[in-house]
Design a protein around this motif. Structure first.
Motif, PDB file in Angstrom:
ATOM      1  N   GLU A 108      75.738  35.122  45.446  1.00 19.23           N
ATOM      2  CA  GLU A 108      75.346  36.092  44.423  1.00 19.23           C
ATOM      3  C   GLU A 108      74.910  37.427  45.012  1.00 19.23           C
ATOM      4  O   GLU A 108      74.709  38.402  44.282  1.00 19.23           O
ATOM      5  CB  GLU A 108      74.248  35.529  43.522  1.00 19.23           C
ATOM      6  CG  GLU A 108      72.994  35.093  44.230  1.00 19.23           C
ATOM      7  CD  GLU A 108      72.981  33.590  44.485  1.00 19.23           C
ATOM      8  OE1 GLU A 108      71.869  33.033  44.549  1.00 19.23           O
ATOM      9  OE2 GLU A 108      74.072  32.986  44.604  1.00 19.23           O
TER      10      GLU A 108
ATOM     11  N   CYS B 179      79.231  41.614  46.477  1.00 25.10           N
ATOM     12  CA  CYS B 179      79.733  42.470  45.406  1.00 25.10           C
ATOM     13  C   CYS B 179      81.084  43.018  45.857  1.00 25.10           C
ATOM     14  O   CYS B 179      81.355  43.119  47.060  1.00 25.10           O
ATOM     15  CB  CYS B 179      78.721  43.605  45.187  1.00 25.10           C
ATOM     16  SG  CYS B 179      79.166  44.853  43.965  1.00 25.10           S
TER      17      CYS B 179
ATOM     18  N   SER C 193      80.119  37.569  41.216  1.00 31.09           N
ATOM     19  CA  SER C 193      79.701  38.009  39.880  1.00 31.09           C
ATOM     20  C   SER C 193      79.245  39.465  39.824  1.00 31.09           C
ATOM     21  O   SER C 193      78.717  39.909  38.807  1.00 31.09           O
ATOM     22  CB  SER C 193      78.549  37.125  39.382  1.00 31.09           C
ATOM     23  OG  SER C 193      77.425  37.245  40.254  1.00 31.09           O
ATOM     24  N   LYS C 194      79.470  40.234  40.897  1.00 31.21           N
ATOM     25  CA  LYS C 194      78.997  41.624  40.923  1.00 31.21           C
ATOM     26  C   LYS C 194      80.121  42.554  41.342  1.00 31.21           C
ATOM     27  O   LYS C 194      80.889  42.252  42.254  1.00 31.21           O
ATOM     28  CB  LYS C 194      77.808  41.772  41.884  1.00 31.21           C
ATOM     29  CG  LYS C 194      76.549  41.063  41.425  1.00 31.21           C
ATOM     30  CD  LYS C 194      75.416  41.214  42.434  1.00 31.21           C
ATOM     31  CE  LYS C 194      74.111  40.646  41.888  1.00 31.21           C
ATOM     32  NZ  LYS C 194      74.210  39.209  41.615  1.00 31.21           N
TER      33      LYS C 194
ATOM     34  N   GLU D 115      81.332  46.999  41.686  1.00 31.20           N
ATOM     35  CA  GLU D 115      81.078  48.435  41.586  1.00 31.20           C
ATOM     36  C   GLU D 115      82.317  49.081  40.975  1.00 31.20           C
ATOM     37  O   GLU D 115      83.444  48.813  41.401  1.00 31.20           O
ATOM     38  CB  GLU D 115      80.842  49.050  42.959  1.00 31.20           C
ATOM     39  CG  GLU D 115      79.583  48.599  43.664  1.00 31.20           C
ATOM     40  CD  GLU D 115      79.366  49.403  44.927  1.00 31.20           C
ATOM     41  OE1 GLU D 115      78.686  50.442  44.853  1.00 31.20           O
ATOM     42  OE2 GLU D 115      79.902  49.007  45.981  1.00 31.20           O
TER      43      GLU D 115
ATOM     44  N   ILE E  60      80.235  38.942  34.709  1.00 32.97           N
ATOM     45  CA  ILE E  60      80.223  39.983  35.734  1.00 32.97           C
ATOM     46  C   ILE E  60      79.134  41.013  35.458  1.00 32.97           C
ATOM     47  O   ILE E  60      78.988  41.501  34.337  1.00 32.97           O
ATOM     48  CB  ILE E  60      81.588  40.698  35.796  1.00 32.97           C
ATOM     49  CG1 ILE E  60      82.695  39.712  36.173  1.00 32.97           C
ATOM     50  CG2 ILE E  60      81.538  41.871  36.765  1.00 32.97           C
ATOM     51  CD1 ILE E  60      82.609  39.153  37.574  1.00 32.97           C
ATOM     52  N   GLU E  61      78.395  41.358  36.503  1.00 36.35           N
ATOM     53  CA  GLU E  61      77.381  42.412  36.446  1.00 36.35           C
ATOM     54  C   GLU E  61      77.933  43.666  37.119  1.00 36.35           C
ATOM     55  O   GLU E  61      78.444  43.606  38.239  1.00 36.35           O
ATOM     56  CB  GLU E  61      76.112  41.956  37.166  1.00 36.35           C
ATOM     57  CG  GLU E  61      75.041  43.033  37.285  1.00 36.35           C
ATOM     58  CD  GLU E  61      73.886  42.617  38.184  1.00 36.35           C
ATOM     59  OE1 GLU E  61      73.030  43.463  38.472  1.00 36.35           O
ATOM     60  OE2 GLU E  61      73.863  41.448  38.619  1.00 36.35           O
TER      61      GLU E  61
ATOM     62  N   VAL F 219      77.125  46.712  39.051  1.00 37.96           N
ATOM     63  CA  VAL F 219      75.974  47.125  39.862  1.00 37.96           C
ATOM     64  C   VAL F 219      75.861  48.639  39.956  1.00 37.96           C
ATOM     65  O   VAL F 219      74.768  49.201  39.857  1.00 37.96           O
ATOM     66  CB  VAL F 219      76.080  46.494  41.269  1.00 37.96           C
ATOM     67  CG1 VAL F 219      74.956  46.993  42.168  1.00 37.96           C
ATOM     68  CG2 VAL F 219      76.035  44.976  41.174  1.00 37.96           C
TER      69      VAL F 219
ATOM     70  N   CYS G 156      75.214  49.280  33.415  1.00 40.35           N
ATOM     71  CA  CYS G 156      75.316  49.429  34.858  1.00 40.35           C
ATOM     72  C   CYS G 156      73.952  49.810  35.426  1.00 40.35           C
ATOM     73  O   CYS G 156      73.280  50.699  34.905  1.00 40.35           O
ATOM     74  CB  CYS G 156      76.347  50.503  35.189  1.00 40.35           C
ATOM     75  SG  CYS G 156      76.432  50.967  36.913  1.00 40.35           S
ATOM     76  N   LYS G 157      73.584  49.174  36.522  1.00 43.26           N
ATOM     77  CA  LYS G 157      72.241  49.335  37.083  1.00 43.26           C
ATOM     78  C   LYS G 157      71.998  50.693  37.718  1.00 43.26           C
ATOM     79  O   LYS G 157      70.910  51.259  37.579  1.00 43.26           O
ATOM     80  CB  LYS G 157      71.994  48.245  38.128  1.00 43.26           C
ATOM     81  CG  LYS G 157      70.649  48.318  38.817  1.00 43.26           C
ATOM     82  CD  LYS G 157      70.501  47.207  39.855  1.00 43.26           C
ATOM     83  CE  LYS G 157      69.155  47.276  40.556  1.00 43.26           C
ATOM     84  NZ  LYS G 157      69.005  46.201  41.584  1.00 43.26           N
TER      85      LYS G 157
ATOM     86  N   ILE H   9      72.046  43.456  48.079  1.00 42.85           N
ATOM     87  CA  ILE H   9      73.464  43.214  47.830  1.00 42.85           C
ATOM     88  C   ILE H   9      74.333  43.828  48.916  1.00 42.85           C
ATOM     89  O   ILE H   9      74.066  44.930  49.399  1.00 42.85           O
ATOM     90  CB  ILE H   9      73.853  43.787  46.457  1.00 42.85           C
ATOM     91  CG1 ILE H   9      73.088  43.059  45.334  1.00 42.85           C
ATOM     92  CG2 ILE H   9      75.359  43.698  46.216  1.00 42.85           C
ATOM     93  CD1 ILE H   9      73.222  43.724  43.988  1.00 42.85           C
TER      94      ILE H   9
ATOM     95  N   SER I 187      78.269  44.977  49.404  1.00 43.35           N
ATOM     96  CA  SER I 187      79.466  45.264  48.618  1.00 43.35           C
ATOM     97  C   SER I 187      80.625  45.651  49.531  1.00 43.35           C
ATOM     98  O   SER I 187      80.506  46.562  50.352  1.00 43.35           O
ATOM     99  CB  SER I 187      79.190  46.409  47.638  1.00 43.35           C
ATOM    100  OG  SER I 187      80.330  46.680  46.850  1.00 43.35           O
TER     101      SER I 187
END
Length: 278
Positions: free
Chosen positions: A6, A9, A33-34, A36, A64-65, A67, A100-101, A247, A249
């Motif tokens: 997790e 990304c 699950s992440k 960009e 899906i998140e 990020v 989106c974070k 994270i 990525s």
């Protein structure tokens, strides 16, 4: 080293020819699950031709998140503040709409930039302060990504950390293993000065091309391997040792990615994760 899945990304730059829906499906197939998203893909839009509602529905369907959105470019060049603010607000409004974070901000990187180092630093500080109310208004975090190229107006994570500290605003840093390699910051200085809680995200890529360091560009950035000149795996090990728990990525850039099939992309992701987990 054991890094939970997790924490991985996938930056959409890895899949220039996939639709956004196919990209989400591929990420899920990899057990991740992440993601960009970007505003520099061939379609020219962060969400391609998908409506906000459709993207949100697909993200929920695939678990899906989102990020970050990459990126608000040349954020620290203040020749046209009104345009900078307009661009920032448009991206922040979109980020909020798609849950989106964070929004990534990249510095000016241009041979025509004649500012002194002191002026570049001051303009970066002013830009961060200028943009802060917008980030607060939209409830989106700001991630500052130094670019290690010799022409960059903000080359290192340590410099970014110092300017963010001067701003008094809780921005985070994007540390990129490619740009960290180019920045030539002594490892001892990095280890003794970096505060890993200030790192919001780490970008990973690899370089096998033999050309001299100063000649490397985004074109040489592929995925990780045992031949990686950036020693991205060692950089990750070091960050873990320093206490980073955020994270990672994957963000390759090479035009050779245009030839990759979905199977190629999935294989490269799995191989890079396996290399990091060794």
């Amino acid at each position: 080293m054991a890094i939970a899945l997790e924490r991985f990304c996938i930056n959409r730059k890895i899949a220039p020819n996939l639709t956004l829906e196919k990209f989400l499906h591929l990420v899920k197939n990899c057990g991740l699950s992440k993601i960009e998203l970007r505003n520099d893909m061939p379609g020219g839009k962060v969400t391609d031709n998908l409506s906000t509602e459709r993207l949100n529905a697909l993200a929920a369907e695939y678990g899906i998140e989102i990020v970050t959105i990459n990126a608000l470019g040349i954020f620290n060049l203040l020749k046209d503040k009104s345009r900078l603010m307009e661009n920032a607000e448009a991206l922040l409004a979109q980020a909020r709409a798609i849950h989106c974070k964070a929004l990534v901000m990249c510095p000016s990187c241009n041979a025509d930039d004649r500012r002194s180092e002191a002026q570049k630093r001051e303009d970066t500080l002013v830009a961060l302060q200028l943009l802060a109310p917008l980030f607060q208004q939209y409830g989106v975090e700001g991630y500052v990504e130094p670019l290690g190229f010799g022409l960059s107006s903000l080359r290192s994570s340590l410099l970014a950390q110092a300017i963010i500290g001067d701003s008094g605003i809780p921005y985070k840093i994007v540390m990129d293993t490619f740009h960290h390699y180019l920045s030539d910051v002594p490892q001892q200085d990095f280890d003794s000065q970096i505060q890993v809680e200030n790192i919001g995200l780490v970008h990973l890529s690899g370089v096998e091309d033999p050309r001299v360091k100063g000649a490397l560009t985004d074109e040489q950035r592929i995925m990780l391997s045992n031949k990686d000149r950036l020693a991205s795996r060692n950089q990750v090990q070091n960050l873990e040792r320093l206490g980073y728990q955020g994270i990672y990525s994957f963000e390759p850039f090479s035009s050779q990615l245009n030839q990759w099939t979905e199977g190629d992309i999935e294989r490269e992701i799995r191989q890079s994760i396996a290399l990091l987990q060794q």
